[in-house]
Motif scaffolding. Sequence first.
Motif, PDB file in Angstrom:
ATOM      1  N   PRO A   1       0.840  -1.203   0.000  1.00 30.42           N
ATOM      2  CA  PRO A   1       0.000   0.000   0.000  1.00 30.42           C
ATOM      3  C   PRO A   1       0.872   1.248   0.000  1.00 30.42           C
ATOM      4  O   PRO A   1       2.043   1.204   0.421  1.00 30.42           O
ATOM      5  CB  PRO A   1      -0.786  -0.123   1.318  1.00 30.42           C
ATOM      6  N   ALA A   2       0.329   2.346  -0.485  1.00 29.18           N
ATOM      7  CA  ALA A   2       1.091   3.596  -0.530  1.00 29.18           C
ATOM      8  C   ALA A   2       1.646   3.928   0.848  1.00 29.18           C
ATOM      9  O   ALA A   2       0.936   3.881   1.850  1.00 29.18           O
ATOM     10  CB  ALA A   2       0.200   4.730  -1.023  1.00 29.18           C
ATOM     11  N   GLY A   3       2.943   4.229   0.899  1.00 32.97           N
ATOM     12  CA  GLY A   3       3.577   4.601   2.156  1.00 32.97           C
ATOM     13  C   GLY A   3       4.168   3.455   2.946  1.00 32.97           C
ATOM     14  O   GLY A   3       4.888   3.675   3.925  1.00 32.97           O
ATOM     15  N   ALA A   4       3.895   2.203   2.537  1.00 41.05           N
ATOM     16  CA  ALA A   4       4.413   1.053   3.263  1.00 41.05           C
ATOM     17  C   ALA A   4       5.879   0.812   2.918  1.00 41.05           C
ATOM     18  O   ALA A   4       6.344   1.152   1.827  1.00 41.05           O
ATOM     19  CB  ALA A   4       3.594  -0.198   2.932  1.00 41.05           C
ATOM     20  N   GLU A   5       6.614   0.208   3.847  1.00 40.39           N
ATOM     21  CA  GLU A   5       8.011  -0.124   3.606  1.00 40.39           C
ATOM     22  C   GLU A   5       8.120  -1.249   2.586  1.00 40.39           C
ATOM     23  O   GLU A   5       7.325  -2.193   2.590  1.00 40.39           O
ATOM     24  CB  GLU A   5       8.678  -0.558   4.913  1.00 40.39           C
ATOM     25  N   LYS A   6       9.138  -1.188   1.714  1.00 39.32           N
ATOM     26  CA  LYS A   6       9.336  -2.234   0.715  1.00 39.32           C
ATOM     27  C   LYS A   6       9.903  -3.508   1.321  1.00 39.32           C
ATOM     28  O   LYS A   6       9.721  -4.595   0.765  1.00 39.32           O
ATOM     29  CB  LYS A   6      10.290  -1.743  -0.379  1.00 39.32           C
ATOM     30  N   GLY A   7      10.613  -3.415   2.458  1.00 36.63           N
ATOM     31  CA  GLY A   7      11.267  -4.581   3.023  1.00 36.63           C
ATOM     32  C   GLY A   7      12.320  -5.103   2.059  1.00 36.63           C
ATOM     33  O   GLY A   7      13.116  -4.338   1.519  1.00 36.63           O
ATOM     34  N   ASP A   8      12.331  -6.442   1.815  1.00 38.72           N
ATOM     35  CA  ASP A   8      13.339  -7.000   0.915  1.00 38.72           C
ATOM     36  C   ASP A   8      12.852  -7.104  -0.523  1.00 38.72           C
ATOM     37  O   ASP A   8      13.492  -7.728  -1.366  1.00 38.72           O
ATOM     38  CB  ASP A   8      13.805  -8.379   1.407  1.00 38.72           C
TER      39      ASP A   8
ATOM     40  N   ALA B   1      -3.960  -1.097  -6.239  1.00 36.50           N
ATOM     41  CA  ALA B   1      -4.703  -0.549  -7.377  1.00 36.50           C
ATOM     42  C   ALA B   1      -3.861  -0.580  -8.639  1.00 36.50           C
ATOM     43  O   ALA B   1      -4.346  -0.949  -9.722  1.00 36.50           O
ATOM     44  CB  ALA B   1      -5.155   0.880  -7.076  1.00 36.50           C
ATOM     45  N   GLU B   2      -2.586  -0.213  -8.527  1.00 34.89           N
ATOM     46  CA  GLU B   2      -1.704  -0.225  -9.691  1.00 34.89           C
ATOM     47  C   GLU B   2      -1.559  -1.630 -10.263  1.00 34.89           C
ATOM     48  O   GLU B   2      -1.565  -1.830 -11.482  1.00 34.89           O
ATOM     49  CB  GLU B   2      -0.330   0.319  -9.298  1.00 34.89           C
ATOM     50  N   ALA B   3      -1.429  -2.615  -9.375  1.00 35.64           N
ATOM     51  CA  ALA B   3      -1.233  -3.994  -9.827  1.00 35.64           C
ATOM     52  C   ALA B   3      -2.453  -4.516 -10.574  1.00 35.64           C
ATOM     53  O   ALA B   3      -2.331  -5.167 -11.614  1.00 35.64           O
ATOM     54  CB  ALA B   3      -0.916  -4.888  -8.634  1.00 35.64           C
ATOM     55  N   LEU B   4      -3.646  -4.246 -10.062  1.00 34.00           N
ATOM     56  CA  LEU B   4      -4.860  -4.699 -10.742  1.00 34.00           C
ATOM     57  C   LEU B   4      -5.006  -4.023 -12.102  1.00 34.00           C
ATOM     58  O   LEU B   4      -5.377  -4.673 -13.091  1.00 34.00           O
ATOM     59  CB  LEU B   4      -6.085  -4.421  -9.874  1.00 34.00           C
ATOM     60  N   LYS B   5      -4.723  -2.736 -12.154  1.00 29.73           N
ATOM     61  CA  LYS B   5      -4.810  -2.024 -13.430  1.00 29.73           C
ATOM     62  C   LYS B   5      -3.793  -2.557 -14.441  1.00 29.73           C
ATOM     63  O   LYS B   5      -4.033  -2.512 -15.645  1.00 29.73           O
ATOM     64  CB  LYS B   5      -4.618  -0.523 -13.193  1.00 29.73           C
TER      65      LYS B   5
ATOM     66  N   ILE C   1      -7.061  -2.511   2.201  1.00 26.50           N
ATOM     67  CA  ILE C   1      -6.555  -2.981   0.911  1.00 26.50           C
ATOM     68  C   ILE C   1      -7.693  -3.479   0.040  1.00 26.50           C
ATOM     69  O   ILE C   1      -7.742  -3.202  -1.173  1.00 26.50           O
ATOM     70  CB  ILE C   1      -5.494  -4.078   1.132  1.00 26.50           C
ATOM     71  N   LEU C   2      -8.640  -4.193   0.637  1.00 25.78           N
ATOM     72  CA  LEU C   2      -9.800  -4.680  -0.126  1.00 25.78           C
ATOM     73  C   LEU C   2     -10.613  -3.516  -0.687  1.00 25.78           C
ATOM     74  O   LEU C   2     -11.119  -3.583  -1.812  1.00 25.78           O
ATOM     75  CB  LEU C   2     -10.681  -5.562   0.763  1.00 25.78           C
ATOM     76  N   ALA C   3     -10.744  -2.443   0.092  1.00 23.22           N
ATOM     77  CA  ALA C   3     -11.481  -1.274  -0.389  1.00 23.22           C
ATOM     78  C   ALA C   3     -10.769  -0.641  -1.592  1.00 23.22           C
ATOM     79  O   ALA C   3     -11.416  -0.257  -2.581  1.00 23.22           O
ATOM     80  CB  ALA C   3     -11.632  -0.250   0.737  1.00 23.22           C
TER      81      ALA C   3
END
Length: 232
Positions: A178-185, A193-197, A222-224
């Motif tokens: 989600p926007a603003g979340a850490e990428k981690g590894d 939303a970007e992935a579904l599009k 995330i579901l919303a």
Amino acid sequence: MEARERLIVGLDVPTVAEAEEKVRALSDSVVFYKIGYQLVFAGGLEFARDLARDGKKVFLDMKLLDIDNTVAKGVENIAKMGMSMLTLHAYPKAMRAAVEAAAGSGLCLLGVTVLTSMDAEDLIEAGYNDTPQALVRRRAEQARAAGMGGIVCSAEEAAAVRGIVGPGMAIVTPGIRPAGAEKGDQKRVMTPAEALKAGSSHLVVARPIVKAADPRAAAEAILAEMTDALKA
């Protein structure tokens, strides 16, 4: 499919007890779970069977790769467990053996193309000359030819893969943040939303949900976002 059928929550936790706690916390908000190595080697296979018996969908992320006979026998037994999805590395011989073994079972076989934790430098170090994008496209073509049910790839490659595999195959994308979340590894990520599009059919989300203070609220947010993207 509704958003709930497309969201796969990765139970990347160290114990079955913690996984059970997360499933209880998520309640009916989540119907699809991924179980990978960490949990499998802590008793997660029986837990996976229990989830399937309780009506949940289970994506068993084992990334199988071995000689044809070994892959086939493993797939046959996994199909009997009631799993919904299973990963194997997208090597043509292994995929063909798996497809034959899973015939008639309803198990969706997914070819893992290039891990979302890998970039071009990682592939060079591993002995590949292709870019991640080129190798993903080649593996997608091979998976389609083998009769696989879908592909695992980064959301960055989803649009290109959709053009190769057509509308009928699943495109499952980890590395969703989600926007603003850490990428981690993860190195190749997108928002839900970007992935579904881009053409993804299913999104795998682990840490942004299972590590959240309120996992259910995180999942529902995330579901919303996914629902809004699907409507658009």
